[in-house]
Enzyme design. Structure first.
Site, PDB file in Angstrom:
ATOM      1  CB  VAL A  19      50.315  23.485  52.699  1.00 20.01           C
ATOM      2  CG1 VAL A  19      50.965  24.949  52.888  1.00 20.01           C
ATOM      3  CG2 VAL A  19      50.714  22.528  53.927  1.00 20.01           C
ATOM      4  CG  ASN A  96      46.845  32.419  45.556  1.00 20.13           C
ATOM      5  OD1 ASN A  96      46.633  32.666  44.531  1.00 20.13           O
ATOM      6  ND2 ASN A  96      46.547  33.137  46.565  1.00 20.13           N
ATOM      7  CE1 TYR A 161      51.831  38.497  40.389  1.00 24.95           C
ATOM      8  CE2 TYR A 161      51.413  38.910  38.122  1.00 24.95           C
ATOM      9  CZ  TYR A 161      51.214  38.338  39.318  1.00 24.95           C
ATOM     10  OH  TYR A 161      50.103  37.629  39.390  1.00 24.95           O
ATOM     11  CE  LYS A 165      52.418  35.089  40.088  1.00 29.38           C
ATOM     12  NZ  LYS A 165      51.980  34.032  41.116  1.00 29.38           N
ATOM     13  CB  SER A 195      37.022  39.795  40.448  1.00 32.95           C
ATOM     14  OG  SER A 195      36.117  38.345  40.650  1.00 32.95           O
TER      15      SER A 195
END
Length: 267
Positions: A19, A96, A161, A165, A195
């Site tokens: 997954v 992700n 953010y 993390k 990138s």
């Protein structure tokens, strides 16, 4: 430390299904391509069905691929993920998906901050809990959580953010200890500038040096089963050593702030 000599050995431990959450572009799409190349079947998750299908379509020539356009911050994520994986032997989960927005904390809405927590923190917890149970029962599997160098110290103008993390880094390292003896490899990948389309939209041509998503994925998959966390890229490892070990905390936050201030366009 695990070292897979062949793709079949990788599939035996992490297959047959993987997954990938947040698979529509950038790192998620690179993970999908790499795992398909190693012989895993894929369940790809993201919000945008059309972009997700663009990633999935060419991979169907080499493996079975399913897609589901879902909101990884939705209230019923646990039930949705359970239903989507019913009948699938999921041996690997790559989380992700992440929500980020560069800018001053007080200029971002409370709703945005809450949604950041839902996608970036609540989502990985649910994925690890829902999918990890089956892995432990079978005595094999892997969970890979994507984190960031912003996890290593406070990140002004990326405050929520970076904090999310840091949560993922702590969560994943704890699960590495808990689940490793039960056959499940857990890894946190603390990526630096990469990138991806999102990074390029934010940083523009003058942004910091960036690794390609493919290079990050190669290093992350090589480290799976070897350590609780890792930092891809030699430059990133040097930078992380300075921020997390050599500099006083105050100096580290100021250096990070000087970098993120330029991205935010703040005075």
């Amino acid at each position: 430390m695990r070292r897979w000599r062949t793709a079949s050995e990788f599939v035996d431990h992490y297959g047959p299904w993987a997954v990938v959450a947040g698979a529509s572009e950038g790192l998620g799409a690179a993970f999908a391509r790499a795992l398909a190349g190693r012989g895993l079947k894929l369940l790809l998750l993201a919000r945008r069905a059309d972009v997700l299908e663009e990633v999935a379509a060419p991979l169907r020539a080499i493996t079975e691929v399913r897609t589901a356009a879902i909101d990884l911050g939705e209230a019923e994520l646990a039930a949705t993920l359970t239903a989507l994986t019913a009948g699938l032997e999921v041996g690997l989960c790559v989380y992700n998906a992440a929500l980020s927005q560069v800018g001053p904390f007080l200029e971002q809405s409370l709703e945005f901050h809450q949604r950041t927590i839902d996608v970036n923190c609540r989502g990985p917890v649910i994925a690890a809990r829902v999918l990890g149970e089956g892995m432990v029962r079978r005595g094999r599997g892997g969970i890979l959580l994507m984190s960031s160098l912003t996890a290593l110290c406070g990140s002004p103008f990326l405050a929520g953010y970076g904090a999310s993390k840091a949560f993922n880094l702590s969560l994943g390292e704890a699960l590495w200890y808990e689940l490793g003896p039960r056959g499940v490899d857990v890894l946190v990948c603390c990526a630096g500038a990469t990138s991806t389309p999102g990074f390029l939209r934010t940083s523009g041509a003058g942004g910091p040096r960036a690794m390609t998503p493919e290079a990050v994925v190669v290093e992350a998959l090589a480290a799976l089963g070897a350590a609780p966390s890792m930092i891809p890229g030699a430059f990133n490892r040097v930078a992380a050593g300075l921020l997390a070990r050599l500099l006083p905390r105050r100096a580290a936050v100021r250096i990070m702030g000087a970098q993120t201030r330029r991205l935010a366009g703040a005075p």
